[in-house]
Design a protein around this motif. Structure first.
Motif, PDB file in Angstrom:
ATOM      1  N   THR A   1       0.828  -1.205   0.000  1.00  0.00           N
ATOM      2  CA  THR A   1       0.000   0.000   0.000  1.00  0.00           C
ATOM      3  C   THR A   1       0.869   1.264   0.000  1.00  0.00           C
ATOM      4  OG1 THR A   1      -1.449  -1.324   1.411  1.00  0.00           O
ATOM      5  CG2 THR A   1      -2.004   1.002   1.161  1.00  0.00           C
ATOM      6  N   ALA A   2       1.827   1.336   0.921  1.00  0.00           N
ATOM      7  CA  ALA A   2       2.672   2.532   1.032  1.00  0.00           C
ATOM      8  C   ALA A   2       3.803   2.503   0.004  1.00  0.00           C
ATOM      9  CB  ALA A   2       3.254   2.623   2.444  1.00  0.00           C
TER      10      ALA A   2
ATOM     11  N   GLU B   1      10.017  -6.391  -4.079  1.00  0.00           N
ATOM     12  CA  GLU B   1       8.806  -6.932  -3.446  1.00  0.00           C
ATOM     13  C   GLU B   1       8.929  -8.457  -3.375  1.00  0.00           C
ATOM     14  OE1 GLU B   1       5.774  -6.248  -1.931  1.00  0.00           O
ATOM     15  OE2 GLU B   1       5.494  -8.414  -2.073  1.00  0.00           O
TER      16      GLU B   1
ATOM     17  N   THR C   1      -1.417  -5.452   1.150  1.00  0.00           N
ATOM     18  CA  THR C   1      -2.658  -5.802   1.840  1.00  0.00           C
ATOM     19  C   THR C   1      -3.886  -5.424   0.996  1.00  0.00           C
ATOM     20  OG1 THR C   1      -1.549  -5.513   3.953  1.00  0.00           O
ATOM     21  CG2 THR C   1      -3.936  -5.484   4.020  1.00  0.00           C
TER      22      THR C   1
ATOM     23  N   GLN D   1     -15.161   4.485   2.902  1.00  0.00           N
ATOM     24  CA  GLN D   1     -14.127   3.639   2.293  1.00  0.00           C
ATOM     25  C   GLN D   1     -14.459   3.476   0.812  1.00  0.00           C
ATOM     26  OE1 GLN D   1     -14.607   0.326   4.887  1.00  0.00           O
ATOM     27  NE2 GLN D   1     -12.939   0.956   6.223  1.00  0.00           N
TER      28      GLN D   1
ATOM     29  N   ARG E   1       2.151   0.907   7.876  1.00  0.00           N
ATOM     30  CA  ARG E   1       1.628   0.600   9.211  1.00  0.00           C
ATOM     31  C   ARG E   1       2.732   0.508  10.273  1.00  0.00           C
ATOM     32  NH1 ARG E   1       2.324  -5.073  10.108  1.00  0.00           N
ATOM     33  NH2 ARG E   1       2.283  -6.264   8.168  1.00  0.00           N
TER      34      ARG E   1
ATOM     35  N   ARG F   1      -2.872   2.976  10.812  1.00  0.00           N
ATOM     36  CA  ARG F   1      -2.446   1.900   9.913  1.00  0.00           C
ATOM     37  C   ARG F   1      -3.316   1.759   8.664  1.00  0.00           C
ATOM     38  NH1 ARG F   1      -5.917  -2.592  10.661  1.00  0.00           N
ATOM     39  NH2 ARG F   1      -7.459  -2.005  12.199  1.00  0.00           N
TER      40      ARG F   1
ATOM     41  N   GLN G   1      -5.334   2.514   5.018  1.00  0.00           N
ATOM     42  CA  GLN G   1      -4.610   2.666   3.750  1.00  0.00           C
ATOM     43  C   GLN G   1      -4.368   4.093   3.274  1.00  0.00           C
ATOM     44  OE1 GLN G   1      -6.161  -0.086   0.787  1.00  0.00           O
ATOM     45  NE2 GLN G   1      -6.337  -1.645   2.361  1.00  0.00           N
TER      46      GLN G   1
HETATM   47  C1  LIG Z   1      -8.228  -7.619   7.624  1.00  0.00           C
HETATM   48  C2  LIG Z   1      -7.833  -6.187   7.536  1.00  0.00           C
HETATM   49  C3  LIG Z   1      -8.832  -5.235   7.360  1.00  0.00           C
HETATM   50  C4  LIG Z   1      -8.472  -3.895   7.199  1.00  0.00           C
HETATM   51  N1  LIG Z   1      -9.449  -2.966   6.945  1.00  0.00           N
HETATM   52  C5  LIG Z   1      -9.085  -1.753   6.471  1.00  0.00           C
HETATM   53  C6  LIG Z   1     -10.057  -0.859   5.947  1.00  0.00           C
HETATM   54  O1  LIG Z   1     -11.251  -1.118   6.029  1.00  0.00           O
HETATM   55  N2  LIG Z   1      -9.651   0.301   5.360  1.00  0.00           N
HETATM   56  C7  LIG Z   1      -8.323   0.605   5.308  1.00  0.00           C
HETATM   57  O2  LIG Z   1      -7.986   1.642   4.732  1.00  0.00           O
HETATM   58  N3  LIG Z   1      -7.375  -0.183   5.869  1.00  0.00           N
HETATM   59  C8  LIG Z   1      -7.719  -1.364   6.415  1.00  0.00           C
HETATM   60  N4  LIG Z   1      -6.777  -2.217   6.939  1.00  0.00           N
HETATM   61  C9  LIG Z   1      -5.399  -1.730   7.160  1.00  0.00           C
HETATM   62  C10 LIG Z   1      -4.562  -1.606   5.920  1.00  0.00           C
HETATM   63  O3  LIG Z   1      -5.044  -2.417   4.877  1.00  0.00           O
HETATM   64  C11 LIG Z   1      -3.073  -1.970   6.179  1.00  0.00           C
HETATM   65  O4  LIG Z   1      -2.649  -1.554   7.443  1.00  0.00           O
HETATM   66  C12 LIG Z   1      -2.208  -1.281   5.127  1.00  0.00           C
HETATM   67  O5  LIG Z   1      -2.634  -1.708   3.847  1.00  0.00           O
HETATM   68  C13 LIG Z   1      -0.737  -1.595   5.345  1.00  0.00           C
HETATM   69  O6  LIG Z   1       0.020  -1.014   4.323  1.00  0.00           O
HETATM   70  P1  LIG Z   1       1.607  -1.195   4.296  1.00  0.00           P
HETATM   71  O7  LIG Z   1       2.088  -0.561   3.046  1.00  0.00           O
HETATM   72  O8  LIG Z   1       2.178  -0.778   5.582  1.00  0.00           O
HETATM   73  O9  LIG Z   1       1.823  -2.777   4.232  1.00  0.00           O
HETATM   74  P2  LIG Z   1       1.387  -3.798   3.076  1.00  0.00           P
HETATM   75  O10 LIG Z   1       0.316  -3.252   2.200  1.00  0.00           O
HETATM   76  O11 LIG Z   1       1.100  -5.082   3.766  1.00  0.00           O
HETATM   77  O12 LIG Z   1       2.704  -3.942   2.205  1.00  0.00           O
HETATM   78  C14 LIG Z   1       3.881  -4.544   2.671  1.00  0.00           C
HETATM   79  C15 LIG Z   1       4.549  -5.159   1.445  1.00  0.00           C
HETATM   80  O13 LIG Z   1       5.887  -5.490   1.760  1.00  0.00           O
HETATM   81  C16 LIG Z   1       6.187  -6.757   1.232  1.00  0.00           C
HETATM   82  N5  LIG Z   1       7.295  -7.273   2.055  1.00  0.00           N
HETATM   83  C17 LIG Z   1       7.261  -7.603   3.360  1.00  0.00           C
HETATM   84  N6  LIG Z   1       8.482  -7.969   3.788  1.00  0.00           N
HETATM   85  C18 LIG Z   1       9.305  -7.862   2.716  1.00  0.00           C
HETATM   86  C19 LIG Z   1      10.695  -8.084   2.515  1.00  0.00           C
HETATM   87  N7  LIG Z   1      11.480  -8.481   3.521  1.00  0.00           N
HETATM   88  N8  LIG Z   1      11.218  -7.876   1.282  1.00  0.00           N
HETATM   89  C20 LIG Z   1      10.414  -7.469   0.248  1.00  0.00           C
HETATM   90  N9  LIG Z   1       9.098  -7.250   0.380  1.00  0.00           N
HETATM   91  C21 LIG Z   1       8.553  -7.417   1.603  1.00  0.00           C
HETATM   92  C22 LIG Z   1       4.891  -7.525   1.351  1.00  0.00           C
HETATM   93  O14 LIG Z   1       4.854  -8.623   0.474  1.00  0.00           O
HETATM   94  C23 LIG Z   1       3.876  -6.441   0.995  1.00  0.00           C
HETATM   95  O15 LIG Z   1       3.623  -6.388  -0.383  1.00  0.00           O
HETATM   96  C24 LIG Z   1      -7.099  -3.536   7.204  1.00  0.00           C
HETATM   97  C25 LIG Z   1      -6.116  -4.487   7.418  1.00  0.00           C
HETATM   98  C26 LIG Z   1      -6.459  -5.805   7.593  1.00  0.00           C
HETATM   99  C27 LIG Z   1      -5.381  -6.824   7.774  1.00  0.00           C
END
Ligand SMILES: Cc1cc2nc3c(=O)[nH]c(=O)nc-3n(C[C@H](O)[C@H](O)[C@H](O)COP(=O)(O)OP(=O)(O)OC[C@H]3O[C@@H](n4cnc5c(N)ncnc54)[C@H](O)[C@@H]3O)c2cc1C
Length: 427
Positions: free
Chosen positions: A55-56, A75, A83, A140, A366, A379, A381
């Motif tokens: 996402t980020a 990735e 997510t 949303q 997050r 946390r 999106q």
């Molecule tokens: C069930 C659930 C419901 C939710 N409901 C909502 C909602 O209604 N609305 C909303 O806006 N948000 C919601 N959220 C929260 C939100 O979706 C997440 O917190 C957010 O998408 C996290 O974004 P991120 O970029 O931090 O992580 P992610 O989107 O998880 O991205 C992390 C990425 O890093 C990659 N990665 C990890 N480790 C490594 C590594 N060592 N090397 C290379 N790649 C790696 C992963 O494969 C992944 O692609 C929900 C979350 C969950 C779990």
């Protein structure tokens, strides 16, 4: 012998040919030669390395690329969106608060373009959340996760971002200029020489590899495995013909820390779904390929956002974006979102994206530096995307000026963000 002839010559030729013709498209596409490198060892000399294309991370990479940084996005999975796509949480929020848009920029562009291409509709944002008749989830945006993943790749390509799937950092060394990050993939060893790293792994995995401080309590929020029984999935639709929302099963103890914990979460979630299928005697129509993780490590940053900062709408001196969502902590008992008071719009400071005592590494997503309760709201999106864009801008300016992201004049970062459509507090 081509496939069609082979099928016709096979014992069950007629039946197989019919099945194959239904299942296999006759379209042809050719791979980009650039990716076909027979060498096992590759060196990439770049400005900005984004680890994690979720996402980020996707937004961070697009921002860095658009601002002119040579950018590599590593990735571990097979597509962008994290997510939002692989986890199936395809309803990003919240971009609006109290009748006004508070998060825009590249994340909003991705979401809007996805809805547009999919022929969907945006929520009515003029409908003010009042926490009784209009709950927060009404704002949303339901996006088609497949279109989102496709557009993310297209926008990365247009921004000149190189994507490396199935790769992850194995070791990291500080150099005079920045970093050497050795990445592994299957059949690939990549040595990355870069000036800035943006850790967008969700659980701050790169920060952990550098032994920089991270925060995690014994108890973490459950993950969820998303699926659909009985009715077909209707991506990008909350309502309308066919049920749009996926079902979810809580996976307690799920953390995204490493391949072992992710394996355990996936096995546990899938086993529970299999049991459900047997018990309810319903057809399994859809299942996401991976558990969606709510919580694992957060960084301990130069600033830690507390729940008081969050619920009072503190405007930090170095605020670079807004956030808006109830305090939303899921536990074994479920979740009871605690809405923000009328008019409150929390902010996120740049210093919460900087691991304490570090230079030339930022995080976004997050894993932002925050206590658990503040994190349960931060946390979601839309703020993850806004943090990604801010980190992409700060890292690019730091490369240009040959300084650390915190040394870049804040107004320069804000200017770049606004030029790229973002909404920045106090600017
Ligand atoms: C069930 C659930 C419901 C939710 N409901 C909502 C909602 O209604 N609305 C909303 O806006 N948000 C919601 N959220 C929260 C939100 O979706 C997440 O917190 C957010 O998408 C996290 O974004 P991120 O970029 O931090 O992580 P992610 O989107 O998880 O991205 C992390 C990425 O890093 C990659 N990665 C990890 N480790 C490594 C590594 N060592 N090397 C290379 N790649 C790696 C992963 O494969 C992944 O692609 C929900 C979350 C969950 C779990």
């Amino acid at each position: 012998m081509d496939r069609r002839k082979f099928i016709q010559y096979s014992a069950a030729g007629v039946a197989l040919a019919a099945t194959a013709n239904q299942a296999i498209s006759a379209e042809h596409v050719t791979m980009n030669e650039r990716f076909i490198n027979k060498e096992l060892n590759i060196t990439s000399e770049i400005d900005v390395l984004v680890v994690g294309g979720g996402t980020a991370g996707t937004i961070a990479a697009i921002q860095a690329g658009r601002a002119g940084a040579e950018t590599l996005l590593v990735e571990r999975g097979s597509q962008l969106g994290g997510t939002a796509t692989t986890g199936g949480v395809a309803f990003p929020g919240l971009f609006h608060a109290w009748g006004k848009q508070i998060i825009s920029g590249i994340g909003w562009e991705m979401v809007r373009d996805t809805v547009l291409l999919d022929g969907g509709t945006l929520p009515d944002f003029s409908m003010e959340i009042n926490n009784t008749t209009v709950r927060h989830w009404r704002h949303q945006v339901h996006v088609n996760q497949f279109i989102y993943a496709l557009l993310a790749e297209e926008k990365c390509e247009e921004a000149g971002v190189e994507i490396a799937y199935y790769e992850f950092p194995e070791s990291i060394t500080k150099t005079a200029e920045g970093w050497q990050v050795d990445c592994l993939g299957f059949g690939t060893k990549r040595s990355v020489l870069c000036r800035q790293i943006i850790d967008c792994t969700g659980g701050a995995e790169v920060t952990g590899m550098l032994n920089l401080p991270r925060l995690r309590k014994e108890e973490t929020q459950p993950g969820s495995m998303l699926f659909k029984l009985d009715n077909a999935n209707n991506p990008g639709r909350a309502n309308g013909p066919g049920p749009g929302l996926l079902d979810a099963i809580y996976v307690h103890g799920a953390i995204s820390a490493n391949s072992r914990t992710v394996t355990a979460a996936n096995l546990t979630g899938r086993k529970a779904i299999l049991e459900k299928v047997r018990k309810e005697k319903k057809r399994l129509m859809h299942m996401q390929p991976e558990t969606a993780f709510r919580e694992s490590y957060r960084i301990e940053g130069e600033t830690i956002i507390t729940v008081d900062d969050y619920t009072s709408g503190r405007v930090f001196d170095d605020a670079i974006c807004y956030a808006f969502y109830p305090v939303d902590l899921h536990t074994k008992e479920g979740v009871k979102p605690e809405p923000l008071k009328k008019g409150i719009v929390p902010t996120i400071p740049l210093s919460a994206l900087v691991p304490k005592g570090s230079s030339n590494i930022l995080v976004a997503g997050r894993c932002v530096s925050s206590d658990r309760l503040a994190n349960s709201g931060l946390r979601v999106q839309a703020p993850c995307m806004a943090m990604g864009q801010a980190a992409g801008a700060a890292a690019t300016l730091a490369v240009r000026k040959k300084i650390t992201p915190l040394e870049v004049p804040l107004n320069n970062i804000k200017e770049l963000l606004v030029q790229n459509g973002a909404i920045v507090p106090n600017f």
